[in-house]
Enzyme design. Structure first.
Site, short mmCIF file in Angstrom:
data_model
loop_
_atom_site.label_atom_id
_atom_site.label_comp_id
_atom_site.label_asym_id
_atom_site.label_seq_id
_atom_site.Cartn_x
_atom_site.Cartn_y
_atom_site.Cartn_z
N CYS A 295 0.34 -1.20 0.37
CA CYS A 295 0.36 0.12 0.04
C CYS A 295 0.90 0.74 0.00
O CYS A 295 1.89 0.84 0.63
CB CYS A 295 -1.01 -0.03 1.36
SG CYS A 295 -2.16 1.54 1.32
N HIS B 118 -8.68 -3.94 -2.97
CA HIS B 118 -7.80 -2.74 -2.46
C HIS B 118 -8.93 -1.11 -2.15
O HIS B 118 -8.70 -0.81 -0.76
CB HIS B 118 -6.42 -3.17 -2.41
CG HIS B 118 -5.52 -2.57 -1.84
ND1 HIS B 118 -4.82 -2.81 -0.64
CD2 HIS B 118 -4.84 -0.88 -1.94
CE1 HIS B 118 -3.94 -2.03 -0.44
NE2 HIS B 118 -4.03 -1.03 -0.79
N GLU B 119 -8.41 -0.51 -3.25
CA GLU B 119 -8.70 0.99 -3.65
C GLU B 119 -9.96 0.15 -2.40
O GLU B 119 -10.56 1.70 -2.12
CB GLU B 119 -8.39 0.60 -5.03
CG GLU B 119 -7.16 0.58 -5.73
CD GLU B 119 -6.35 1.62 -4.66
OE1 GLU B 119 -5.74 2.12 -4.18
OE2 GLU B 119 -5.01 1.01 -4.81
N HIS C 74 -10.59 1.04 0.75
CA HIS C 74 -9.47 2.24 1.57
C HIS C 74 -10.96 3.30 1.51
O HIS C 74 -11.41 4.51 2.41
CB HIS C 74 -9.00 3.55 0.16
CG HIS C 74 -7.56 2.54 0.01
ND1 HIS C 74 -7.09 3.15 1.57
CD2 HIS C 74 -6.51 1.80 0.44
CE1 HIS C 74 -5.12 2.87 1.98
NE2 HIS C 74 -5.65 1.73 1.05
#
Length: 161
Positions: free
Chosen positions: A95, A137-138, A141
Site C-alpha cells: 500500500c 484493495h482500493e 480504502h
C-alpha cells in the site's frame, strides 16, 4: 503538484473514515482530484517501483473515488462490488500509505465492478486475479479499511527489502 509526501501514512485517522459519495454536482472537481492522484502515484512509482492504483482518501480527499493506471487510466467514482466469487486467493499486498510493508491477505478471485466514470456514465467491469485484488484493495480504502486490518494472521507482515 502532489508527491509521495502528500500520501497519508498508516495511523492517520482519515485513513479509517468512511468516505462520502461523489455527487454529480461535484463532477467539475474530478479532473483536479484525478490529476492529484496521478501525480502522487507517479511519485510512488519513481521512488518505490510499484503502484497501479490509489484511492482519494489516501490524499485526504474523503470521496468515494479511486484512480487506476493499468493498460489505460481508469477513474472510478462511487464504485460498488458485485458478484464476489466464492473462490479466493492469498497474496502479499502492499500500500502507498505504508510502502515498506507487505501484508498477507485473502481476496476474491473475481468480481463485477459497477461505477460511474468521469463523464458520469454508468460502467460495469468484470475482473479477476490481479485486477480483482487491486479493486478490492482500493475499494476498502473508501470504507476506511486497510489491508493491515485484513491480515490472515499475526505472522502476515513482512518488510520490503
Amino acid at each position: 503538484m502532489k508527491t509521495i509526501h502528500d500520501i497519508l501514512k498508516l495511523g492517520d485517522p482519515k485513513l479509517y473514515q468512511v468516505c462520502e459519495p461523489v455527487f454529480q454536482s461535484e463532477l467539475s472537481q474530478v479532473p483536479k482530484w484525478t490529476q492529484q492522484l496521478h501525480e502522487a502515484m507517479e511519485d510512488i512509482r519513481r521512488v518505490y517501483g510499484f503502484g497501479r492504483g490509489i484511492a482519494a482518501p489516501q490524499l485526504g480527499i474523503m470521496k468515494r473515488m479511486f484512480y487506476l493506471n493499468l493498460d489505460r487510466p481508469y477513474i472510478i467514482i462511487n464504485p460498488e462490488l458485485k458478484n464476489l466469487s466464492e473462490e479466493k486467493f492469498e497474496l502479499w499486498d502492499d500500500c502507498m500509505s505504508f510502502p515498506n510493508l507487505f501484508v498477507k491477505v485473502e481476496r476474491h478471485q473475481s468480481l463485477t465492478l459497477e461505477y460511474v466514470d468521469e463523464n458520469w456514465e454508468k460502467q460495469s467491469w468484470n475482473v479477476e486475479g490481479a485486477n480483482s485484488e487491486l479493486i478490492q484493495h482500493e475499494y476498502d480504502h473508501l470504507d476506511g479499511v486497510l489491508c493491515t486490518m485484513r491480515a490472515i494472521d499475526k505472522k502476515s507482515f513482512r518488510w520490503r527489502v
